[in-house]
Design an enzyme around this catalytic site. Structure first.
Site, PDB file in Angstrom:
ATOM      1  N   GLU A 297       0.839  -1.211   0.000  1.00 28.67           N
ATOM      2  CA  GLU A 297       0.000   0.000   0.000  1.00 28.67           C
ATOM      3  C   GLU A 297       0.867   1.250   0.000  1.00 28.67           C
ATOM      4  O   GLU A 297       0.555   2.242  -0.665  1.00 28.67           O
ATOM      5  CB  GLU A 297      -0.962   0.007   1.192  1.00 28.67           C
ATOM      6  CG  GLU A 297      -1.969  -1.131   1.183  1.00 28.67           C
ATOM      7  CD  GLU A 297      -2.688  -1.280  -0.152  1.00 28.67           C
ATOM      8  OE1 GLU A 297      -3.114  -0.269  -0.740  1.00 28.67           O
ATOM      9  OE2 GLU A 297      -2.812  -2.427  -0.633  1.00 28.67           O
ATOM     10  N   TRP A 300       1.763   1.777  -3.370  1.00 25.05           N
ATOM     11  CA  TRP A 300       0.679   2.388  -4.166  1.00 25.05           C
ATOM     12  C   TRP A 300       0.730   3.912  -4.017  1.00 25.05           C
ATOM     13  O   TRP A 300       0.491   4.666  -4.967  1.00 25.05           O
ATOM     14  CB  TRP A 300      -0.700   1.875  -3.712  1.00 25.05           C
ATOM     15  CG  TRP A 300      -1.158   0.645  -4.438  1.00 25.05           C
ATOM     16  CD1 TRP A 300      -1.209  -0.630  -3.952  1.00 25.05           C
ATOM     17  CD2 TRP A 300      -1.654   0.565  -5.795  1.00 25.05           C
ATOM     18  NE1 TRP A 300      -1.697  -1.487  -4.913  1.00 25.05           N
ATOM     19  CE2 TRP A 300      -1.985  -0.779  -6.050  1.00 25.05           C
ATOM     20  CE3 TRP A 300      -1.851   1.502  -6.805  1.00 25.05           C
ATOM     21  CZ2 TRP A 300      -2.495  -1.215  -7.277  1.00 25.05           C
ATOM     22  CZ3 TRP A 300      -2.365   1.076  -8.034  1.00 25.05           C
ATOM     23  CH2 TRP A 300      -2.680  -0.267  -8.258  1.00 25.05           C
ATOM     24  N   TRP A 328     -20.313  11.683 -20.057  1.00 15.51           N
ATOM     25  CA  TRP A 328     -20.806  11.547 -18.689  1.00 15.51           C
ATOM     26  C   TRP A 328     -22.159  12.238 -18.594  1.00 15.51           C
ATOM     27  O   TRP A 328     -22.422  13.170 -19.349  1.00 15.51           O
ATOM     28  CB  TRP A 328     -19.817  12.188 -17.712  1.00 15.51           C
ATOM     29  CG  TRP A 328     -18.445  11.574 -17.756  1.00 15.51           C
ATOM     30  CD1 TRP A 328     -17.346  12.090 -18.361  1.00 15.51           C
ATOM     31  CD2 TRP A 328     -18.037  10.339 -17.174  1.00 15.51           C
ATOM     32  NE1 TRP A 328     -16.273  11.254 -18.202  1.00 15.51           N
ATOM     33  CE2 TRP A 328     -16.673  10.165 -17.465  1.00 15.51           C
ATOM     34  CE3 TRP A 328     -18.677   9.344 -16.436  1.00 15.51           C
ATOM     35  CZ2 TRP A 328     -15.938   9.060 -17.056  1.00 15.51           C
ATOM     36  CZ3 TRP A 328     -17.944   8.244 -16.019  1.00 15.51           C
ATOM     37  CH2 TRP A 328     -16.601   8.101 -16.328  1.00 15.51           C
ATOM     38  N   ASN A 363     -10.810   2.628   2.643  1.00 17.48           N
ATOM     39  CA  ASN A 363     -10.438   2.430   1.236  1.00 17.48           C
ATOM     40  C   ASN A 363     -11.451   1.583   0.459  1.00 17.48           C
ATOM     41  O   ASN A 363     -11.824   1.920  -0.664  1.00 17.48           O
ATOM     42  CB  ASN A 363      -9.055   1.790   1.149  1.00 17.48           C
ATOM     43  CG  ASN A 363      -8.642   1.560  -0.293  1.00 17.48           C
ATOM     44  OD1 ASN A 363      -8.533   2.501  -1.070  1.00 17.48           O
ATOM     45  ND2 ASN A 363      -8.445   0.299  -0.673  1.00 17.48           N
ATOM     46  N   TRP A 381     -15.857  11.167 -13.189  1.00 18.63           N
ATOM     47  CA  TRP A 381     -14.960  10.951 -12.049  1.00 18.63           C
ATOM     48  C   TRP A 381     -14.427  12.274 -11.507  1.00 18.63           C
ATOM     49  O   TRP A 381     -14.125  12.395 -10.330  1.00 18.63           O
ATOM     50  CB  TRP A 381     -13.822   9.994 -12.418  1.00 18.63           C
ATOM     51  CG  TRP A 381     -12.963  10.442 -13.575  1.00 18.63           C
ATOM     52  CD1 TRP A 381     -13.171  10.163 -14.893  1.00 18.63           C
ATOM     53  CD2 TRP A 381     -11.777  11.255 -13.524  1.00 18.63           C
ATOM     54  NE1 TRP A 381     -12.192  10.737 -15.665  1.00 18.63           N
ATOM     55  CE2 TRP A 381     -11.321  11.407 -14.859  1.00 18.63           C
ATOM     56  CE3 TRP A 381     -11.052  11.847 -12.499  1.00 18.63           C
ATOM     57  CZ2 TRP A 381     -10.169  12.139 -15.185  1.00 18.63           C
ATOM     58  CZ3 TRP A 381      -9.909  12.575 -12.821  1.00 18.63           C
ATOM     59  CH2 TRP A 381      -9.481  12.726 -14.152  1.00 18.63           C
ATOM     60  N   TRP A 404      -9.296   7.828  -8.449  1.00 17.65           N
ATOM     61  CA  TRP A 404     -10.555   8.044  -9.180  1.00 17.65           C
ATOM     62  C   TRP A 404     -10.448   7.494 -10.594  1.00 17.65           C
ATOM     63  O   TRP A 404     -11.377   6.874 -11.113  1.00 17.65           O
ATOM     64  CB  TRP A 404     -10.931   9.532  -9.186  1.00 17.65           C
ATOM     65  CG  TRP A 404     -11.715   9.863  -7.957  1.00 17.65           C
ATOM     66  CD1 TRP A 404     -11.242  10.377  -6.792  1.00 17.65           C
ATOM     67  CD2 TRP A 404     -13.122   9.627  -7.753  1.00 17.65           C
ATOM     68  NE1 TRP A 404     -12.255  10.496  -5.871  1.00 17.65           N
ATOM     69  CE2 TRP A 404     -13.416  10.042  -6.434  1.00 17.65           C
ATOM     70  CE3 TRP A 404     -14.146   9.116  -8.536  1.00 17.65           C
ATOM     71  CZ2 TRP A 404     -14.713   9.954  -5.901  1.00 17.65           C
ATOM     72  CZ3 TRP A 404     -15.434   9.028  -8.007  1.00 17.65           C
ATOM     73  CH2 TRP A 404     -15.699   9.446  -6.699  1.00 17.65           C
TER      74      TRP A 404
HETATM   75  P1  FAD Z   1      -3.710   1.932   5.136  1.00 17.10           P
HETATM   76  O1  FAD Z   1      -4.508   0.809   4.600  1.00 17.10           O
HETATM   77  O2  FAD Z   1      -3.291   1.866   6.541  1.00 17.10           O
HETATM   78  O3  FAD Z   1      -2.445   2.091   4.176  1.00 17.10           O
HETATM   79  C1  FAD Z   1      -1.261   2.756   4.594  1.00 17.10           C
HETATM   80  C2  FAD Z   1      -0.949   3.884   3.629  1.00 17.10           C
HETATM   81  O4  FAD Z   1      -0.759   3.363   2.321  1.00 17.10           O
HETATM   82  C3  FAD Z   1      -2.052   4.900   3.497  1.00 17.10           C
HETATM   83  O5  FAD Z   1      -2.022   5.858   4.535  1.00 17.10           O
HETATM   84  C4  FAD Z   1      -1.781   5.491   2.130  1.00 17.10           C
HETATM   85  O6  FAD Z   1      -0.747   6.454   2.179  1.00 17.10           O
HETATM   86  C5  FAD Z   1      -1.278   4.282   1.369  1.00 17.10           C
HETATM   87  N1  FAD Z   1      -2.403   3.670   0.659  1.00 17.10           N
HETATM   88  C6  FAD Z   1      -3.298   2.785   1.136  1.00 17.10           C
HETATM   89  N2  FAD Z   1      -4.172   2.432   0.165  1.00 17.10           N
HETATM   90  C7  FAD Z   1      -3.810   3.120  -0.925  1.00 17.10           C
HETATM   91  C8  FAD Z   1      -4.314   3.184  -2.250  1.00 17.10           C
HETATM   92  N3  FAD Z   1      -5.370   2.456  -2.649  1.00 17.10           N
HETATM   93  N4  FAD Z   1      -3.701   4.010  -3.137  1.00 17.10           N
HETATM   94  C9  FAD Z   1      -2.618   4.748  -2.769  1.00 17.10           C
HETATM   95  N5  FAD Z   1      -2.092   4.717  -1.528  1.00 17.10           N
HETATM   96  C10 FAD Z   1      -2.682   3.915  -0.619  1.00 17.10           C
HETATM   97  N6  FAD Z   1      -5.518   8.258  -0.321  1.00 17.10           N
HETATM   98  C11 FAD Z   1      -4.996   9.423   0.096  1.00 17.10           C
HETATM   99  O7  FAD Z   1      -4.043   9.425   0.886  1.00 17.10           O
HETATM  100  N7  FAD Z   1      -5.503  10.615  -0.336  1.00 17.10           N
HETATM  101  C12 FAD Z   1      -6.557  10.682  -1.199  1.00 17.10           C
HETATM  102  O8  FAD Z   1      -6.968  11.777  -1.579  1.00 17.10           O
HETATM  103  C13 FAD Z   1      -7.142   9.460  -1.628  1.00 17.10           C
HETATM  104  N8  FAD Z   1      -8.223   9.461  -2.451  1.00 17.10           N
HETATM  105  C14 FAD Z   1      -8.771   8.269  -2.847  1.00 17.10           C
HETATM  106  C15 FAD Z   1      -9.882   8.274  -3.712  1.00 17.10           C
HETATM  107  C16 FAD Z   1     -10.452   7.072  -4.125  1.00 17.10           C
HETATM  108  C17 FAD Z   1     -11.633   7.094  -5.072  1.00 17.10           C
HETATM  109  C18 FAD Z   1      -9.920   5.852  -3.679  1.00 17.10           C
HETATM  110  C19 FAD Z   1     -10.522   4.552  -4.119  1.00 17.10           C
HETATM  111  C20 FAD Z   1      -8.820   5.831  -2.836  1.00 17.10           C
HETATM  112  C21 FAD Z   1      -8.229   7.021  -2.420  1.00 17.10           C
HETATM  113  N9  FAD Z   1      -7.106   7.036  -1.562  1.00 17.10           N
HETATM  114  C22 FAD Z   1      -6.577   8.233  -1.155  1.00 17.10           C
HETATM  115  C23 FAD Z   1      -6.400   5.783  -1.246  1.00 17.10           C
HETATM  116  C24 FAD Z   1      -6.820   5.070   0.042  1.00 17.10           C
HETATM  117  O9  FAD Z   1      -8.211   4.946   0.096  1.00 17.10           O
HETATM  118  C25 FAD Z   1      -6.328   5.779   1.298  1.00 17.10           C
HETATM  119  O10 FAD Z   1      -4.938   6.047   1.187  1.00 17.10           O
HETATM  120  C26 FAD Z   1      -6.539   4.896   2.536  1.00 17.10           C
HETATM  121  O11 FAD Z   1      -7.900   4.603   2.693  1.00 17.10           O
HETATM  122  C27 FAD Z   1      -6.033   5.627   3.751  1.00 17.10           C
HETATM  123  O12 FAD Z   1      -6.316   4.916   4.903  1.00 17.10           O
HETATM  124  P2  FAD Z   1      -5.156   4.331   5.799  1.00 17.10           P
HETATM  125  O13 FAD Z   1      -4.137   5.376   6.077  1.00 17.10           O
HETATM  126  O14 FAD Z   1      -5.809   3.680   6.956  1.00 17.10           O
HETATM  127  O15 FAD Z   1      -4.521   3.265   4.825  1.00 17.10           O
END
Ligand code: FAD
Length: 500
Positions: A297, A300, A328, A363, A381, A404
């Site tokens: 993650e 990612w 759209w 997420n 989107w 997105w």
């Molecule tokens: P954890 O699951 O604990 O993961 C640890 C870290 O890994 C996160 O803090 C984040 O930095 C990174 N991470 C985790 N999942 C993703 C992912 N799918 N993509 C990229 N990095 C990830 N994340 C943002 O930080 N900012 C946003 O504006 C954002 N917008 C999103 C919009 C959409 C439509 C979707 C589907 C996802 C988005 N995310 C965004 C990615 C993800 O949902 C969040 O990073 C995550 O939910 C944050 O929760 P956490 O810190 O508990 O993640």
């Protein structure tokens, strides 16, 4: 020996550290380098409300920024320094302050955001006219993004080979130590008061849920990271998809967004926690350990930064040209129902209400809500991206736009357009008891798990028993899921056909 080393108090060499999205004192190369170079360091933050145009910092993120700056300012004061706050154009303010301080250089974090990169160019030119250097350092990624290329020197468009390459690189250096001593340059530097910026909302004050949930600032970030890594990392592989499990994910995203923690710190801390975990082994969810899944993650997050760095138009334009002309729908009613958490689809409404209340959404539910908007409702989107941007405390230009596009199917590494999340199936799979839905959609609280994710299917007697009048206490679905799905499939298919 230099004069500085002989008598630090008499040494007037000065440097500026310009803070942006890197609000911390540990693992902070601009600060470390500035201190190495000069005896006196002036810390500065410049607020430019219009910077970034449509992507100027959103409402919830401004709330975060206020508290994060308060924490940073206090930490700098404790270290003996001062954080100067100024509002306006950094290309004017930074050179003027550097000149006043007698600084030979200005240090800042490198950004992958197009607007900040453009600002850096303007600041660099203005500084150069005064023979002052702008030195930028990596602060928000694990690796040097320019160094990551395919074997033929191309840019990666797909996550898996990108992540493989990252993993094959030497590990990022361990985090730099916290800077604990700072001395400001001589003289009085005018500073705004944080309160006069009015960053948090007042009328109405919608930030109650944010205050109850978060502790912005470096100390809060480390505290959250420690607790997550000590107790929840090993189970992360299976808990991360369960939105009702409030500790199932780290919730570090806003801390990473504002740079209160660096990815390098998280990377190394996770590895250390994994090494120290008793009896560590792959968790029940599959072959990967929670640690490896967590690292993926973080990669990612790195990939999103990389995509934006190499595709500056990503926040506004589809990465796949084939979808540029997709028609759209304009659907103000559907969009508003989605924004307010009143679509009549429980898991979607739960997510949108969680977002509104605490500025964050799980997420899995981000994917489900984004899918309903872009596929079933066929709303662009960019509309969803803008709403998330304004309401998320972790609103991050790279991750938000990449995600997105991923859900909408317009990105380079997206799920295929025909993959449309069924929110009912998703709800039943990832929230089987309805813990999450009941928490955020309390009007459905008495409905049995069997009907909770699709109340429109519930027999009248079940609804009666749960005290729900559909259409009054809770909306009927804003769209038939089957009809929405079919419409999306044909719209995407037509577009692909027209483009080929
Ligand atoms: P954890 O699951 O604990 O993961 C640890 C870290 O890994 C996160 O803090 C984040 O930095 C990174 N991470 C985790 N999942 C993703 C992912 N799918 N993509 C990229 N990095 C990830 N994340 C943002 O930080 N900012 C946003 O504006 C954002 N917008 C999103 C919009 C959409 C439509 C979707 C589907 C996802 C988005 N995310 C965004 C990615 C993800 O949902 C969040 O990073 C995550 O939910 C944050 O929760 P956490 O810190 O508990 O993640």
């Amino acid at each position: 020996m230099t004069a500085r080393r002989a008598d630090p108090a008499a040494d007037d060499t000065a440097a500026i550290v310009w803070f942006r999205n890197d609000l911390r004192l540990s693992d902070h190369r601009p600060l470390t380098e500035a201190r190495r170079e000069a005896a006196r360091v002036l810390a500065v933050f410049v607020l430019d409300r219009s910077a970034g145009g449509a992507w100027a910092v959103g409402g919830a993120a401004l709330w975060w920024l206020h508290h994060s700056l308060a924490a940073l300012s206090e930490a700098i004061r404790k270290a003996g320094g001062t954080l100067v706050l100024r509002e306006g154009d950094a290309a004017t303010i930074i050179p003027a302050l550097a000149e006043q301080a007698g600084a030979a250089s200005v240090h800042c974090g490198r950004s992958h955001e197009p607007a900040l990169q453009e600002l850096d160019r303007r600041v660099e030119q203005a500084l150069a006219r005064r023979a002052i250097a702008l030195r930028s350092h990596r602060v928000s990624t694990l690796f040097d993004l320019d160094a990551i290329r395919t074997q033929s020197g191309k840019i990666y468009g797909v996550y898996t080979p990108f992540a493989r390459t990252c993993r094959s690189l030497p590990d990022p250096d361990p985090p730099l130590p916290t800077v604990t001593r700072l001395q400001a340059p001589r003289g009085a530097f005018a500073s705004d008061r944080l309160e006069q910026w009015h960053l948090p909302p007042t009328r109405p004050d919608w930030a109650g849920g944010l205050r109850d949930t978060w502790t912005p600032g470096e100390a809060g970030a480390h505290d959250r990271m420690r607790r997550f890594l000590a107790d929840h990392l090993e189970g992360y592989g299976s808990s991360r998809d369960i939105p009702g499990d409030e500790r199932g994910t780290s919730m570090l995203s806003p801390h990473l967004r504002w740079g209160e923690l660096s990815p390098v710190q998280v990377w190394h801390a996770a590895r250390a926690a994994h090494a120290a975990a008793p009896g560590r082994k792959p968790d029940a969810g599959g072959a990967r350990s929670g640690f490896e899944t967590f690292q993926n993650e973080i990669l990612w997050h790195e990939f999103a930064a990389y995509l934006l760095h190499n595709n500056p138009a990503m926040p506004d334009e589809p990465l796949r040209a084939a979808y540029a002309r997709l028609r759209w729908r304009r659907d103000p009613r559907g969009l508003q129902a989605w924004q307010r958490g009143l679509t009549g689809v429980p898991i979607v409404d739960a997510g949108m209400r969680q977002l509104w209340h605490i500025g964050w959404m799980h997420n899995r539910v981000r994917m489900i809500t984004a899918s309903l908007l872009t596929k079933h409702l066929l709303v662009s989107w960019q509309e969803g991206e803008a709403w998330f941007w304004d309401t998320l405390v972790d609103g991050d230009l790279a991750t938000n736009s990449a995600s997105w596009q991923w859900v909408a199917g317009t990105g380079t590494d997206s799920q295929p357009f025909f993959r449309i999340f069924n929110p009912v199936t998703q709800g039943r799979k990832f929230d089987p008891e309805g813990t999450y839905v009941r928490r955020w959609v309390p009007e459905l609280g008495n409905l049995a798990p069997r009907w909770l994710h699709a109340p429109w299917e519930a027999p009248a007697a079940e609804l009666d028993r749960a005290g729900i009048r559909l259409g009054q206490d809770y909306p009927k679905p804003v769209i038939s899921l089957e009809a929405g799905r079919d419409r999306a499939l044909s719209a995407f298919r037509n577009e692909v056909r027209a483009a080929s």
